[in-house]
Design a protein around this motif. Structure first.
Motif, short mmCIF file in Angstrom:
data_model
loop_
_atom_site.label_atom_id
_atom_site.label_comp_id
_atom_site.label_asym_id
_atom_site.label_seq_id
_atom_site.Cartn_x
_atom_site.Cartn_y
_atom_site.Cartn_z
N THR A 115 0.83 -1.20 0.00
CA THR A 115 0.00 0.00 0.00
C THR A 115 0.86 1.26 0.00
OG1 THR A 115 -0.17 -0.09 2.41
CG2 THR A 115 -1.93 -1.13 1.14
N THR A 116 2.04 1.19 0.60
CA THR A 116 2.95 2.33 0.60
C THR A 116 3.40 2.66 -0.81
OG1 THR A 116 3.73 1.64 2.78
CG2 THR A 116 5.05 3.27 1.62
N LYS A 117 3.71 1.63 -1.59
CA LYS A 117 4.14 1.85 -2.98
C LYS A 117 2.98 2.38 -3.81
CE LYS A 117 7.88 -1.50 -3.06
NZ LYS A 117 8.40 -2.73 -3.66
N LEU A 118 1.78 1.90 -3.57
CA LEU A 118 0.61 2.41 -4.30
C LEU A 118 0.35 3.86 -3.95
CD1 LEU A 118 -1.85 -0.62 -4.06
CD2 LEU A 118 -0.66 0.22 -6.09
N ALA B 149 2.61 6.01 -2.88
CA ALA B 149 3.70 6.79 -3.48
C ALA B 149 3.44 7.01 -4.97
CB ALA B 149 5.03 6.07 -3.27
N ARG B 150 2.97 6.01 -5.65
CA ARG B 150 2.68 6.14 -7.09
C ARG B 150 1.55 7.15 -7.32
NH1 ARG B 150 4.22 4.17 -12.27
NH2 ARG B 150 2.77 5.32 -13.56
N SER B 151 0.54 7.12 -6.47
CA SER B 151 -0.57 8.06 -6.58
C SER B 151 -0.09 9.49 -6.35
CB SER B 151 -1.65 7.70 -5.57
OG SER B 151 -2.65 8.68 -5.54
N ILE B 152 0.76 9.70 -5.36
CA ILE B 152 1.30 11.03 -5.08
C ILE B 152 2.16 11.50 -6.25
CG2 ILE B 152 2.93 12.29 -3.61
CD1 ILE B 152 1.81 10.65 -1.25
N LEU B 153 2.96 10.61 -6.82
CA LEU B 153 3.80 10.99 -7.96
C LEU B 153 2.95 11.36 -9.18
CD1 LEU B 153 6.88 8.60 -7.90
CD2 LEU B 153 6.70 10.95 -7.12
N SER C 105 5.33 12.46 4.32
CA SER C 105 6.48 11.68 4.81
C SER C 105 7.22 10.91 3.72
CB SER C 105 6.06 10.71 5.93
OG SER C 105 5.34 9.61 5.41
N LEU C 106 7.01 11.29 2.46
CA LEU C 106 7.76 10.71 1.35
C LEU C 106 8.69 11.79 0.80
CD1 LEU C 106 4.99 8.85 -0.68
CD2 LEU C 106 6.67 7.84 0.82
N GLY C 107 9.94 11.43 0.59
CA GLY C 107 10.86 12.35 -0.06
C GLY C 107 10.68 12.24 -1.56
N GLY D 216 15.06 5.78 2.91
CA GLY D 216 15.81 6.15 1.72
C GLY D 216 15.64 5.18 0.56
N ASP D 217 14.75 4.22 0.68
CA ASP D 217 14.54 3.26 -0.40
C ASP D 217 13.57 3.84 -1.43
OD1 ASP D 217 12.67 3.17 1.68
OD2 ASP D 217 11.96 1.20 1.10
N THR D 218 13.81 3.52 -2.69
CA THR D 218 12.97 4.02 -3.78
C THR D 218 11.65 3.26 -3.79
OG1 THR D 218 14.91 4.56 -5.09
CG2 THR D 218 12.82 4.40 -6.26
N LEU D 219 10.55 3.99 -3.66
CA LEU D 219 9.23 3.36 -3.65
C LEU D 219 8.57 3.39 -5.02
CD1 LEU D 219 7.83 4.79 -0.30
CD2 LEU D 219 8.80 2.53 -0.72
#
Length: 122
Positions: free
Chosen positions: A46-49, A51-55, A77-79, A105-108
């Motif tokens: 869900t974190t990756k999803l 992050a993708r939505s925010i991007l 809270s995502l860089g 620091g991991d790429t989501l």
């Protein structure tokens, strides 16, 4: 009433047979846990999803405001890192790359798109 005694002998398992059965069960359980951990690790979280939505939202904002420069900022809270690179030899076309990083620091997630950038007015 007279009870009849069973004429058939019951065979019991030896200790060695029980130990072998336990080893087989442990091996099968271990293989199942390895398969489960591989599937859980490779699935989209869900974190990756998120992050993708925010991007995707940030990418649409970037398209509207094409005069922006390279930047690093944070959203929920995502860089997020925004980088512009030239697209081939075209003057106004650039590739915008948005990358979302987690707290460790991991790429989501990462998105790229070719956009038409307005030239700055002098």
């Amino acid at each position: 009433m007279v009870r009849q005694v069973a004429k058939h002998k019951l065979t019991a398992s030896s200790l060695l047979e029980v130990l072998i059965a336990m080893v087989v069960i442990v091996v099968v359980f271990g293989i199942g846990m390895m398969i489960y951990s591989n599937v859980a690790r490779s699935s989209v979280t869900t974190t990756k999803l998120r992050a993708r939505s925010i991007l995707d939202t940030e990418l649409s904002d970037t398209e509207e405001n094409s005069a922006a420069a390279d930047s690093n900022y944070s959203v929920d809270s995502l860089g997020i890192t925004r980088v512009y690179t030239p697209f081939l030899q075209a003057k106004n076309l650039q590739v915008v790359t948005l990358t979302a990083f987690g707290t460790r620091g991991d790429t989501l997630a990462q998105v790229q798109k070719v956009i038409l950038r307005n030239e700055p007015k002098n």
